[in-house]
Design an enzyme around this catalytic site. Structure first.
Site, mmCIF file in Angstrom:
data_model
loop_
_atom_site.group_PDB
_atom_site.id
_atom_site.type_symbol
_atom_site.label_atom_id
_atom_site.label_comp_id
_atom_site.label_asym_id
_atom_site.label_seq_id
_atom_site.Cartn_x
_atom_site.Cartn_y
_atom_site.Cartn_z
ATOM 1 N N VAL A 70 -8.838 -4.132 -0.552
ATOM 2 C CA VAL A 70 -9.503 -5.411 -0.773
ATOM 3 C C VAL A 70 -10.584 -5.688 0.263
ATOM 4 O O VAL A 70 -11.714 -6.045 -0.073
ATOM 5 C CB VAL A 70 -8.472 -6.557 -0.801
ATOM 6 N N THR A 128 2.444 -12.943 3.415
ATOM 7 C CA THR A 128 1.720 -13.438 2.257
ATOM 8 C C THR A 128 2.311 -14.781 1.826
ATOM 9 O O THR A 128 3.224 -15.307 2.465
ATOM 10 C CB THR A 128 1.751 -12.400 1.118
ATOM 11 N N SER A 188 0.817 -1.222 0.000
ATOM 12 C CA SER A 188 0.000 0.000 0.000
ATOM 13 C C SER A 188 0.845 1.265 0.000
ATOM 14 O O SER A 188 0.523 2.250 0.665
ATOM 15 C CB SER A 188 -0.953 0.005 1.211
ATOM 16 N N THR A 219 -6.195 -11.703 4.186
ATOM 17 C CA THR A 219 -7.359 -11.160 3.500
ATOM 18 C C THR A 219 -8.348 -12.253 3.108
ATOM 19 O O THR A 219 -9.480 -11.957 2.734
ATOM 20 C CB THR A 219 -6.936 -10.398 2.226
ATOM 21 N N GLY A 278 1.582 2.806 -2.957
ATOM 22 C CA GLY A 278 1.246 3.570 -4.160
ATOM 23 C C GLY A 278 1.854 2.999 -5.425
ATOM 24 O O GLY A 278 2.182 3.753 -6.350
ATOM 25 N N ARG A 298 -6.697 0.405 8.162
ATOM 26 C CA ARG A 298 -5.292 0.012 8.210
ATOM 27 C C ARG A 298 -4.650 0.386 9.543
ATOM 28 O O ARG A 298 -5.046 1.358 10.184
ATOM 29 C CB ARG A 298 -4.518 0.693 7.074
ATOM 30 N N GLY A 346 0.356 1.320 -7.732
ATOM 31 C CA GLY A 346 -0.526 1.619 -8.859
ATOM 32 C C GLY A 346 -0.327 3.030 -9.371
ATOM 33 O O GLY A 346 -0.320 3.276 -10.581
ATOM 34 N N ASN A 376 6.271 8.077 -1.132
ATOM 35 C CA ASN A 376 4.876 8.491 -1.263
ATOM 36 C C ASN A 376 4.302 8.940 0.080
ATOM 37 O O ASN A 376 4.906 8.743 1.128
ATOM 38 C CB ASN A 376 4.059 7.329 -1.820
#
Length: 364
Positions: free
Chosen positions: A269, A207, A17, A133, A19, A274, A21, A299
């Site tokens: 998602v 993950t 998370s 998730t 950034g 957060r 994208g 960012n």
């Protein structure tokens, strides 16, 4: 065909998370890639807001789209994807005027099935205890790894259905490789973050795969020698997903959003609030060591407004660690808001003097 470096890789240097994208969309708008590739799974979403204010949230397709010229969006063999979600994302792109895109799915990419999601949500597996998730990613991967022919888990098994949608093709392995080889420039978008990697030190609060450039390239079948730039992304206040998602690093503290001074962020998602942390020098030191970024995107700089000394200290340390561990890494891009217009390119830095000696205690 030239074999000179032509691939730019985006990797996250924290817990996700940061950034990815946004920087992917920015780079695509700037660099005119003719192939953009991802190996996403449904446990991560990537957000990009373009120059026209259109917001796209992708869990399947890469974010590096452009309206300026034709681009092929590839879904790599290491991906796990929902067919319905794939359709929705392509329809959304076309509705926003991205009419020059086409999609190629590697025949051995994994299709997400309802049973994968149900398995991860079973209390018996205990995924909820580690902040997962529970989107089915790990179960889909394991079905592919079992290599049992009665598991119909790959894109090739659903080829006719997938291709019923215009602009989408299931690529044979040979066509996929040839598309990469013939491309003049490629943007490879990684998912999640280094510290969430399976072997990055936070197991089981992690993950189901590693999140390094090496793993990204392997999941996409891209030769290492093709890499031109590795763009590492980070944020001023690192986050983790809500719930029991595990600890941070020893040199950081968990904060409240009131302490940061901004409204709480929600996960893309699961829509959970957060968790937010102070900046960890150990995290960024280790991530730069392992990921070897040549350019760094810092960012959420807007979260540091009114805190100039703290902000400059963070950027200085990032650059110090980059000089320590890489041949030419440095902080180049800075994000001050959610859109492509909020990203600033500071340009290549020819020479930077160390402003202060490294304090080894900060990375212990």
């Amino acid at each position: 065909m030239s074999k000179s470096p032509k691939v730019d890789v985006i990797v996250d240097l924290q817990f996700g998370s940061t950034g990815k994208g946004a920087i992917a969309g920015y780079l695509a708008d700037k660099n005119f890639y003719d192939v953009v590739i991802s190996a996403n799974m449904p446990n991560a979403g990537h957000t990009f807001i373009d120059r026209d204010g259109h917001k796209m949230v992708h869990k399947v397709l890469p974010s590096g789209v452009t309206k300026s010229h034709p681009v092929t969006l590839l879904v790599a063999p290491g991906a796990v994807f929902s067919i319905d979600r794939l359709y929705d994302e392509l329809d959304s792109l076309l509705d926003m005027g991205y009419n020059e895109v086409s999609v190629g799915i590697h025949e051995h990419a994994s299709v997400l099935l309802d049973g994968d999601i149900a398995s991860e949500r079973s209390p018996a597996l205990g995924y909820s205890n580690i902040g997962s998730t529970q989107q089915g990613s790990a179960e889909a991967m394991m079905n592919k790894l079992r290599r049992s022919l009665h598991y119909k888990v790959l894109a090739t098994h659903y080829k006719e259905y997938i291709e019923s949608k215009d602009r989408i093709k299931v690529f044979s392995h040979n066509k996929y490789i040839n598309t990469l080889y013939q491309a003049k420039s490629i943007l490879a978008e990684g998912a999640q973050g280094y510290s969430l990697g399976l072997n990055a030190g936070f197991w089981p609060y992690c993950t189901s795969r590693d999140c390094t450039p090496a793993r990204v390239l392997a999941d996409m079948l891209i030769p290492i020698s093709w890499v031109r730039e590795v763009i590492g992304t980070c944020r001023t206040y690192p986050i983790r997903v809500g719930g029991t998602s595990g600890p941070g690093y020893r040199d950081q503290n968990e904060l409240t959003w009131d302490q940061v001074g901004v409204a709480p962020e929600m996960t893309t998602v699961t829509n959970r609030e957060r968790r937010v942390f102070s900046f960890s020098h150990r995290q960024i030191w280790e991530a730069i060591l392992i990921c070897q970024p040549t350019e760094i995107f810092v960012n959420f700089c807007n979260y540091m407004e009114g805190k100039p000394n703290e902000f400059h200290k963070i950027v200085d340390r990032i650059d110090e660690y980059a000089r320590m561990h890489t041949e030419r890494g440095y902080s180049r891009y800075f994000g001050w808001g959610p859109t492509i217009r909020d990203i600033i390119d500071a340009g290549p830095k020819i020479a930077i003097e160390l402003r202060s000696p490294l304090d080894n205690s900060s990375i212990a």
